[in-house]
Design an enzyme around this catalytic site. Structure first.
Site, PDB file in Angstrom:
ATOM      1  N   LYS A 141       8.701  44.882 -58.432  1.00 19.35           N
ATOM      2  CA  LYS A 141       9.223  46.010 -57.671  1.00 19.35           C
ATOM      3  C   LYS A 141      10.736  45.864 -57.612  1.00 19.35           C
ATOM      4  CE  LYS A 141       9.051  48.363 -53.249  1.00 19.35           C
ATOM      5  NZ  LYS A 141       8.319  48.566 -52.000  1.00 19.35           N
ATOM      6  N   LYS A 150       7.092  48.947 -60.706  1.00 23.48           N
ATOM      7  CA  LYS A 150       7.593  50.069 -59.925  1.00 23.48           C
ATOM      8  C   LYS A 150       9.100  50.056 -59.910  1.00 23.48           C
ATOM      9  CE  LYS A 150       7.579  51.601 -55.210  1.00 23.48           C
ATOM     10  NZ  LYS A 150       7.477  51.176 -53.860  1.00 23.48           N
TER      11      LYS A 150
HETATM   12  C1  PBG Z   1       7.246  50.322 -48.926  1.00 24.43           C
HETATM   13  C2  PBG Z   1       7.199  51.196 -50.115  1.00 24.43           C
HETATM   14  C3  PBG Z   1       8.229  51.958 -50.687  1.00 24.43           C
HETATM   15  C4  PBG Z   1       7.655  52.687 -51.720  1.00 24.43           C
HETATM   16  C5  PBG Z   1       6.324  52.328 -51.779  1.00 24.43           C
HETATM   17  N1  PBG Z   1       6.066  51.384 -50.786  1.00 24.43           N
HETATM   18  C6  PBG Z   1       9.639  52.117 -50.281  1.00 24.43           C
HETATM   19  C7  PBG Z   1      10.620  51.060 -50.513  1.00 24.43           C
HETATM   20  O1  PBG Z   1      10.321  49.952 -50.965  1.00 24.43           O
HETATM   21  O2  PBG Z   1      11.758  51.323 -50.150  1.00 24.43           O
HETATM   22  C8  PBG Z   1       8.373  53.681 -52.590  1.00 24.43           C
HETATM   23  C9  PBG Z   1       7.494  54.725 -53.184  1.00 24.43           C
HETATM   24  C10 PBG Z   1       8.203  55.896 -53.749  1.00 24.43           C
HETATM   25  O3  PBG Z   1       9.452  55.965 -53.862  1.00 24.43           O
HETATM   26  O4  PBG Z   1       7.483  56.822 -54.125  1.00 24.43           O
HETATM   27  N2  PBG Z   1       7.889  49.106 -49.112  1.00 24.43           N
END
Ligand code: PBG
Length: 324
Positions: free
Chosen positions: A193, A246
């Site tokens: 991520k 992601k």
């Molecule tokens: C929570 C989370 C996030 C997303 C999914 N789970 C936000 C982040 O990490 O700031 C982002 C999903 C998206 O942008 O569609 N941590």
């Protein structure tokens, strides 16, 4: 002439026969945003076509989603009140827990995944706790994440998806779940991520933008690819069942590396910014609607088995229209 690449492109049947990948609704996971209150079905400003939904609306919406071929949901909770401890995240009457029970009562078939993180529930909008010097309090964060996962399991989650990026969280979650009777609950780890600007619209939707600072101390630096391999290795070793990358579109190299190297299914999350960009581009006729289908095929071609996307409700229609 010997080999002519265009030979296989002359007949529609043959073109389809030789495809490497195809997209089906079995691949798709639809992320939804559940809010407190009643009678809420409010379009999210930053993500047109996506809604803040109160639990009572699910009775109407779940069958609609199912009629569009949706088989799996990723549930995000957007609570009214946040606190320093993020306690509403593991409250058995918290928003995600209520949504899980409600959806399970509507359909026993739909597969429910929950996001395990603190940023939507904690007043400072961060995914972890910090000590007074600003260092991550890892142990305390992990214990809280464990509590969230167990409480989601009790409420009916079919799979949990930790998105916090704390070191050691998969091992910690696996141990906690096993001890509490959830040995069979799979973990889909947000393994790679990245600290991405493409999450902007989501943070609006989930009210989870950090109040100060950013997430670079725990999410990955997007200048690095090799680091993703160590994250995958750790998550596999710690017991992750599915590895996620992601965002998706700017990170297809990572999806491809993951699928070549690891014997685990790979998920890719086409995040809010990717959605917003494509949705607006299509709505304003800058690009054709088929580009959405093409983006999803690209993600599959890179090696993803599963795709999380806000486009899920229209994918069945896109496949019918554009897969010929
Ligand atoms: C929570 C989370 C996030 C997303 C999914 N789970 C936000 C982040 O990490 O700031 C982002 C999903 C998206 O942008 O569609 N941590």
């Amino acid at each position: 002439m010997g080999y002519l690449p265009t030979r296989l492109r002359q007949h529609g049947v043959l073109r389809k026969m030789v495809r490497d990948v195809q997209l089906t609704m079995d691949d798709m996971i639809y992320p939804i945003f559940i809010v407190e209150g009643e009678n809420v079905y409010k379009e999210i400003e930053s993500m047109k076509g996506q809604y803040h939904i109160s639990v009572d609306q699910l009775e109407r919406l779940v069958p609609q989603w199912q009629s569009k071929g949706i088989k799996s949901l990723l549930i995000f909770g957007v609570p009214d009140e946040k606190d320093a401890e993020g306690a509403c995240a593991y409250d058995d009457n918290g928003i995600v827990q209520k949504a899980l029970r409600a959806i399970k009562a509507i359909s026993s078939e739909i597969f429910l995944i929950t996001d395990i993180c603190l940023c939507q529930y904690k007043s400072d909008g961060h995914c972890c706790f910090f000590d007074p010097q600003g260092k991550i309090k890892r142990e305390e964060t992990l214990r809280t994440l464990d509590k969230i996962a167990i409480s989601h399991g009790k409420a009916g989650a079919d799979m949990v998806a930790p998105s916090d990026m704390m070191d050691g969280r998969i091992n910690s979650l696996r141990t906690a779940l096993d001890k509490n009777g959830f040995e069979h609950l799979p973990i889909m780890a947000y393994s790679a991520k990245y600290a991405s600007s493409f999450y902007g619209p989501f943070r609006d939707a989930a009210h989870s933008a950090p109040a100060m600072g950013d997430r670079q101390a725990y999410q990955m630096d997007f200048h690095r690819a090799s680091e993703a391999i160590s994250e995958f290795e750790l998550d596999v070793k710690e017991g992750a069942d599915i590895l996620m990358v992601k965002p998706a579109m700017p990170y297809l190299d990572i999806v491809s590396k993951a699928s070549e190297r690891f014997n685990r299914p790979i998920a890719a999350y086409q995040v809010s910014g990717e959605y917003a960009m494509l949705e607006r581009g299509v709505r304003e006729n800058l690009i054709a609607e088929k580009s959405i289908y093409e983006s999803l095929i690209g993600i599959k071609r890179a090696g993803a088995n599963l795709i999380l996307s806000y486009f899920a409700p229209v994918v069945q229609e896109l496949i019918e229209k554009y897969s010929e």
